[in-house]
Design a protein around this motif. Structure first.
Motif, PDB file in Angstrom:
ATOM      1  N   LEU A 135       0.842  -1.261   0.119  1.00 11.53           N
ATOM      2  CA  LEU A 135       0.059  -0.005   0.165  1.00 11.53           C
ATOM      3  C   LEU A 135       0.766   1.099  -0.026  1.00 11.53           C
ATOM      4  N   ALA A 136       1.875   1.338   0.898  1.00 11.10           N
ATOM      5  CA  ALA A 136       2.716   2.507   0.853  1.00 11.10           C
ATOM      6  C   ALA A 136       3.452   2.627  -0.627  1.00 11.10           C
ATOM      7  N   ARG A 137       3.629   1.477  -1.185  1.00 12.22           N
ATOM      8  CA  ARG A 137       4.574   1.673  -2.704  1.00 12.22           C
ATOM      9  C   ARG A 137       3.576   2.034  -3.566  1.00 12.22           C
ATOM     10  N   HIS A 138       2.444   1.556  -3.651  1.00 13.41           N
ATOM     11  CA  HIS A 138       1.323   1.475  -4.816  1.00 13.41           C
ATOM     12  C   HIS A 138       0.416   2.469  -4.656  1.00 13.41           C
ATOM     13  N   VAL A 139      -0.495   2.196  -3.336  1.00 14.25           N
ATOM     14  CA  VAL A 139      -1.717   2.841  -3.142  1.00 14.25           C
ATOM     15  C   VAL A 139      -1.815   4.365  -2.534  1.00 14.25           C
ATOM     16  N   TRP A 140      -0.729   4.461  -1.615  1.00 15.08           N
ATOM     17  CA  TRP A 140      -0.608   5.916  -1.212  1.00 15.08           C
ATOM     18  C   TRP A 140      -0.314   7.000  -2.367  1.00 15.08           C
ATOM     19  N   PRO A 141       0.413   6.504  -3.193  1.00 18.27           N
ATOM     20  CA  PRO A 141       0.700   7.479  -4.248  1.00 18.27           C
ATOM     21  C   PRO A 141      -0.432   7.813  -4.950  1.00 18.27           C
ATOM     22  N   MET A 142      -1.524   6.676  -5.176  1.00 19.51           N
ATOM     23  CA  MET A 142      -2.783   7.231  -5.750  1.00 19.51           C
ATOM     24  C   MET A 142      -3.407   8.270  -5.023  1.00 19.51           C
ATOM     25  N   VAL A 143      -3.228   8.221  -3.518  1.00 18.04           N
ATOM     26  CA  VAL A 143      -4.356   9.206  -3.072  1.00 18.04           C
ATOM     27  C   VAL A 143      -3.453  10.393  -3.126  1.00 18.04           C
ATOM     28  N   ALA A 144      -2.205  10.386  -2.876  1.00 18.40           N
ATOM     29  CA  ALA A 144      -1.400  11.686  -3.100  1.00 18.40           C
ATOM     30  C   ALA A 144      -1.914  12.267  -4.563  1.00 18.40           C
ATOM     31  N   ALA A 145      -2.131  11.411  -5.621  1.00 19.68           N
ATOM     32  CA  ALA A 145      -2.241  12.243  -6.916  1.00 19.68           C
ATOM     33  C   ALA A 145      -3.784  12.442  -7.081  1.00 19.68           C
TER      34      ALA A 145
END
Length: 329
Positions: A281-291
């Motif tokens: 999640l830290a690697r793939h999903v949290w960047p989705m949230v940031a974007a």
């Protein structure tokens, strides 16, 4: 941070309806090896909490008997061996239980930072759904860009999260829901909505070539229909059985059409497995949230003392997205 000796919690007095949820006082727990203690700001309300209240979803050995599988808040204390977090850090976390309380314990590796731009109420909506969706749709189901993805219960917390993650990955998304309002919510997130009271999802997907992946939380008589809705080489992933775990199906198409049936549930998995999902999640999903590609869909907020009303809201089936309990300011 000075800790009190006792805290407010919502306990399950006995198996039963929402009225068995009982506000009580209990000692504040101390973190053990590899654990953190979180001062809970918000706790997510999830279907497994309802099942636990009814006596149908027992906590794993060693876990709190209190309901609540996710929360947001601030680190209040750290146990031996924890170097990743410091007291005062804002986190959201997957919990083994115990979220309906002013303080909750979890493994340090099951917590994630509150994403920038999200408040604590929104952050409390992320862990359970993101852990469940990513581990089942991507790690287990192998969803890839360009594939056709169907999620049942598209307006639920799981459904709204699955739609957004699948869209961010480049998949084409369909979602079933049971009202015009719920279908509109799915469509607003980028899914083609199917009102299951008016249309047959099997026919809809067949016209598109079939689903490459289906995420099902219904089961029951949906199981045989799911298999018909799959494309050749399609995958069917179960995460719950709200309509029952049994069905009579013809297994021959699994061989002739090379279909895959799998599934998982989070709570019984090992701490190491959950830590692995958190790292994903830290690697793939949290960047989705940031974007801005993933944003929790909020339904309603209730105070901790009104957990009974929150459960009635969930059981009523009218909610869209996530329900949370406000524990502390």
């Amino acid at each position: 941070m000075s800790l009190p000796h006792e805290m407010d919690v919502v306990a399950i007095a006995q198996p039963g309806g929402p009225g068995v949820l009982d506000l009580r006082r209990r000692p504040v727990p101390a973190p053990g090896q590899g654990q953190i203690l979180i001062r809970v700001a918000y706790a997510g309300v999830n279907r497994p909490d309802v099942l636990q209240r009814m006596g149908a979803y027992a906590p794993p050995p060693g876990a709190s008997d209190l309901p609540g599988l996710e929360c947001s808040g601030h680190v209040a204390a750290i146990g031996p061996g924890v170097t990743r977090w410091a007291v005062g850090d804002a986190v959201c976390a997957l919990l083994p239980g115990g979220g309906y309380a002013e303080y909750a314990l979890t493994a340090a590796d099951h917590a994630l930072p509150v994403p920038e731009g999200l408040g604590l109420a929104e952050a409390a909506c992320l862990p359970e759904t993101c852990f469940a969706v990513w581990s089942n749709v991507v790690m287990r189901g192998g969803l890839r860009a360009g594939e056709r993805f169907l999620v049942h219960g598209g307006s639920s917390g799981i459904g709204t999260t699955a739609i957004q993650i699948a869209r961010a990955l480049g998949a084409r998304v369909w979602a079933t829901a049971g009202s015009a309002e719920k279908c509109a919510a799915c469509a607003a997130l980028g899914a083609t909505a199917i009102n299951y009271r008016e249309a047959d999802f099997v026919q809809v997907l067949a016209a598109e070539g079939g689903a490459d992946l289906i995420l099902d939380m219904v089961g029951g008589d949906y199981i045989a229909r799911d298999l018909k809705a799959l494309a050749d080489d399609g995958r069917l992933v179960f995460i719950a059985f709200l309509g029952g775990p049994k069905a009579e199906i013809n297994f021959a198409p699994l061989m002739t059409r090379r279909l895959t049936i799998t599934g998982s549930t989070l709570r019984p998995q090992s701490d190491l497995a959950k830590a692995g999902i958190a790292a994903e999640l830290a690697r793939h999903v949290w960047p989705m949230v940031a974007a801005g590609q993933l944003r929790p869909v909020m339904d309603r907020e209730f105070p901790l003392a009104d957990a009974e009303a929150a459960h009635r809201r969930m059981e009523g089936g009218d909610h869209i997205g996530k329900i949370v309990l406000k524990v502390a300011g």
